[in-house]
Design an enzyme around this catalytic site. Structure first.
Site, PDB file in Angstrom:
ATOM      1  NE  ARG A 159      -4.124  -1.763   0.217  1.00  0.00           N
ATOM      2  CZ  ARG A 159      -4.164  -3.195   0.211  1.00  0.00           C
ATOM      3  NH1 ARG A 159      -3.162  -3.661  -0.420  1.00  0.00           N
ATOM      4  NH2 ARG A 159      -5.222  -3.852   0.311  1.00  0.00           N
ATOM      5  CB  SER A 229      -8.490  -1.639   4.496  1.00  0.00           C
ATOM      6  OG  SER A 229      -9.027  -3.021   4.042  1.00  0.00           O
ATOM      7  CD  GLU A 325      -5.455   0.674   2.891  1.00  0.00           C
ATOM      8  OE1 GLU A 325      -5.448  -0.578   3.120  1.00  0.00           O
ATOM      9  OE2 GLU A 325      -6.151   1.077   1.778  1.00  0.00           O
TER      10      GLU A 325
HETATM   11  N1  EPU Z   1     -10.813 -11.159  10.346  1.00  0.00           N
HETATM   12  C1  EPU Z   1     -11.279 -11.438  11.733  1.00  0.00           C
HETATM   13  N2  EPU Z   1     -12.205 -10.471  12.074  1.00  0.00           N
HETATM   14  C2  EPU Z   1     -12.512  -9.220  11.282  1.00  0.00           C
HETATM   15  C3  EPU Z   1     -11.783  -9.331   9.885  1.00  0.00           C
HETATM   16  C4  EPU Z   1     -10.896 -10.279   9.637  1.00  0.00           C
HETATM   17  O1  EPU Z   1     -11.386 -12.664  12.201  1.00  0.00           O
HETATM   18  O2  EPU Z   1     -13.384  -8.652  11.623  1.00  0.00           O
HETATM   19  C5  EPU Z   1      -9.797 -12.408  10.035  1.00  0.00           C
HETATM   20  C6  EPU Z   1     -10.157 -13.078   8.676  1.00  0.00           C
HETATM   21  O3  EPU Z   1     -10.994 -14.113   8.965  1.00  0.00           O
HETATM   22  C7  EPU Z   1      -8.905 -13.518   8.130  1.00  0.00           C
HETATM   23  C8  EPU Z   1      -8.037 -12.467   8.401  1.00  0.00           C
HETATM   24  O4  EPU Z   1      -8.546 -11.570   9.626  1.00  0.00           O
HETATM   25  O5  EPU Z   1      -8.445 -14.818   8.562  1.00  0.00           O
HETATM   26  C9  EPU Z   1      -7.772 -11.367   7.271  1.00  0.00           C
HETATM   27  O6  EPU Z   1      -8.882 -10.958   6.873  1.00  0.00           O
HETATM   28  P1  EPU Z   1      -9.414 -10.751   5.053  1.00  0.00           P
HETATM   29  O7  EPU Z   1      -8.851 -11.864   4.657  1.00  0.00           O
HETATM   30  O8  EPU Z   1     -10.487 -10.218   5.347  1.00  0.00           O
HETATM   31  O9  EPU Z   1      -8.377  -9.752   5.013  1.00  0.00           O
HETATM   32  P2  EPU Z   1      -7.811  -8.141   5.445  1.00  0.00           P
HETATM   33  O10 EPU Z   1      -6.421  -8.684   5.812  1.00  0.00           O
HETATM   34  O11 EPU Z   1      -8.664  -7.779   6.541  1.00  0.00           O
HETATM   35  C10 EPU Z   1      -6.912  -7.217   3.247  1.00  0.00           C
HETATM   36  C11 EPU Z   1      -6.883  -5.888   2.557  1.00  0.00           C
HETATM   37  C12 EPU Z   1      -8.267  -5.635   1.827  1.00  0.00           C
HETATM   38  C13 EPU Z   1      -8.439  -6.873   0.829  1.00  0.00           C
HETATM   39  C14 EPU Z   1      -8.277  -8.091   1.705  1.00  0.00           C
HETATM   40  C15 EPU Z   1      -8.385  -9.395   0.677  1.00  0.00           C
HETATM   41  C16 EPU Z   1      -5.404  -4.352   3.888  1.00  0.00           C
HETATM   42  C17 EPU Z   1      -5.360  -3.433   4.938  1.00  0.00           C
HETATM   43  N3  EPU Z   1      -6.558  -4.969   3.665  1.00  0.00           N
HETATM   44  O12 EPU Z   1      -7.789  -7.136   4.142  1.00  0.00           O
HETATM   45  O13 EPU Z   1      -7.853  -4.527   1.105  1.00  0.00           O
HETATM   46  O14 EPU Z   1      -9.727  -6.651   0.095  1.00  0.00           O
HETATM   47  O15 EPU Z   1      -7.147  -8.205   2.281  1.00  0.00           O
HETATM   48  O16 EPU Z   1      -7.473  -9.639  -0.029  1.00  0.00           O
HETATM   49  O17 EPU Z   1      -4.231  -4.953   3.227  1.00  0.00           O
HETATM   50  C18 EPU Z   1      -8.409  -2.122   1.106  1.00  0.00           C
HETATM   51  O18 EPU Z   1      -7.295  -2.014   1.237  1.00  0.00           O
HETATM   52  O19 EPU Z   1      -9.300  -1.207   1.455  1.00  0.00           O
HETATM   53  C19 EPU Z   1      -9.157  -3.549   1.236  1.00  0.00           C
HETATM   54  C20 EPU Z   1     -10.353  -3.783   1.439  1.00  0.00           C
END
Ligand code: EPU
Length: 332
Positions: A159, A229, A325
């Protein structure tokens, strides 16, 4: 086109007005309008990653409205495509998918525009914009000369890019050149994408799966205000991760460069019991704790207080510091 006191669209749905607003459809138009534009200058994309901490921006906000997409090169393996910085990102992804160009499909439905995607190095489901960016065409607003950055010169990281740095901000992105594959190849490393049956694997199937996954977790911008995010996923030394894993063995983690470990901010916020938590009109989204939302009538002050509370709680429980972010816009 120059406007005075124009409302600035932002997906958070917060009130924000620009004292001066320039929307340009070509480099020539930008060069004419920039000459007497009051400073400071802010270049915005689709307003999907911004939080206006001020209701009135007292400088000039620029918006790139160059929205053409064209194939500029082709060999047996790849096509090269130029897209204007003002092209809606998901239009570009859909355009690639419908023509059989591989590489953009995992990034389906990310809000925003092509120029901002190249600043932010947007990413999702195991892919990042930098994987398909070949070069970035800019205007150096100090010298008023065009400058093309190769992918290496863009300094891409998680990012982040050169364009987000203090020295990089003076380069306004005009258009982005992408290199997409004509040979089938998929990136299915991310959980839900693995569920697509082998026999129905196609660009369209991947796009549909990504859209369904995003729809289930992330608020639709036209219904609930948010900037996706709100926080970055923190990257910590392996020793810190091991210390946390001893206490929280189910903690999600991903390898990062230089023997560092990327943790999941959403998971940590969730474990602090903050999912669905509200502060005035602002709240932590109840399906994905990484997203802060405007439940209706939120002020920037409420969103910022909520963000500060989230940062404090995560720091207390896990000893890890979260960083936004989202770009926070202030005067001066
Ligand atoms: N999780 C929870 N509770 C929550 C949210 C997440 O337990 O409320 C757990 C999920 O179950 C999973 C882990 O945390 O095991 C990661 O969650 P997720 O796969 O939803 O991805 P993320 O790390 O929260 C990132 C990006 C997103 C992108 C997703 C999918 C960042 C800051 N965010 O989110 O990007 O869509 O991966 O690849 O890197 C954005 O940048 O605006 C964005 C939406």
């Amino acid at each position: 086109m120059v406007y005075r006191d124009k409302e600035i669209y932002n997906t958070f749905g917060l009130k924000a007005v620009a004292a001066n607003y320039v929307e340009y459809c070509s480099l020539d138009e930008l060069l004419l309008d920039i000459a007497d534009a009051p400073r400071p200058w802010l270049h915005v994309g689709g307003g999907s990653n911004l939080l206006f901490a001020t209701e009135r921006y007292e400088g000039t906000v620029f918006h790139n409205a160059m929205n053409a997409v064209e194939v500029i090169g082709r060999d047996s393996d790849c096509v090269t495509v130029r897209a204007g910085g003002g092209v809606v990102w998901d239009f570009f992804v859909q355009w690639c998918v419908s023509r059989g160009y591989y590489g953009a499909e995992n990034l389906s439905l990310i809000p925003g525009e092509v120029g901002a995607a190249a600043v932010q190095n947007i990413g999702a489901y195991g892919a990042e914009a930098k994987d398909i960016i070949e070069s970035v065409e800019t205007l150096d607003t100090e010298t008023l000369r065009e400058r093309v950055f190769s992918r290496e010169e863009c300094g891409y990281g998680y990012r982040s890019s050169f364009f987000k740095t203090e020295q990089g901000r003076r380069f306004f992105i005009l258009s982005v050149v992408f290199r997409l594959s004509l040979k089938p190849g998929f990136n299915l490393s991310y959980g839900t994408l693995k569920d697509i049956p082998q026999e129905s694997l196609s660009l369209e199937a991947v796009r549909e799966k990504v859209i369904a996954t995003r729809d289930a977790k992330l608020p639709a911008p036209e219904k609930t205000g948010s900037a996706g995010s709100f926080f970055m996923n923190p990257v910590v030394p392996r020793s810190k991760y091991e210390e946390l894993a001893a206490e929280y063995p189910d903690m999600p983690h991903y390898p990062a460069a230089g023997d560092m470990v990327k943790l999941s901010a959403g998971w940590m916020i969730d474990r602090c019991g903050l999912k669905g938590y509200r502060l005035g009109g602002a709240g932590v989204y109840d399906k994905q704790a990484l997203v802060l939302v405007n439940n209706g009538g939120a002020t920037a002050g409420e969103v910022l207080s909520l963000a500060a509370e989230v940062i404090k709680k995560v720091k207390e429980k896990f000893g890890v510091e979260l960083h936004p972010e989202v770009q926070i816009i202030k005067n001066g």
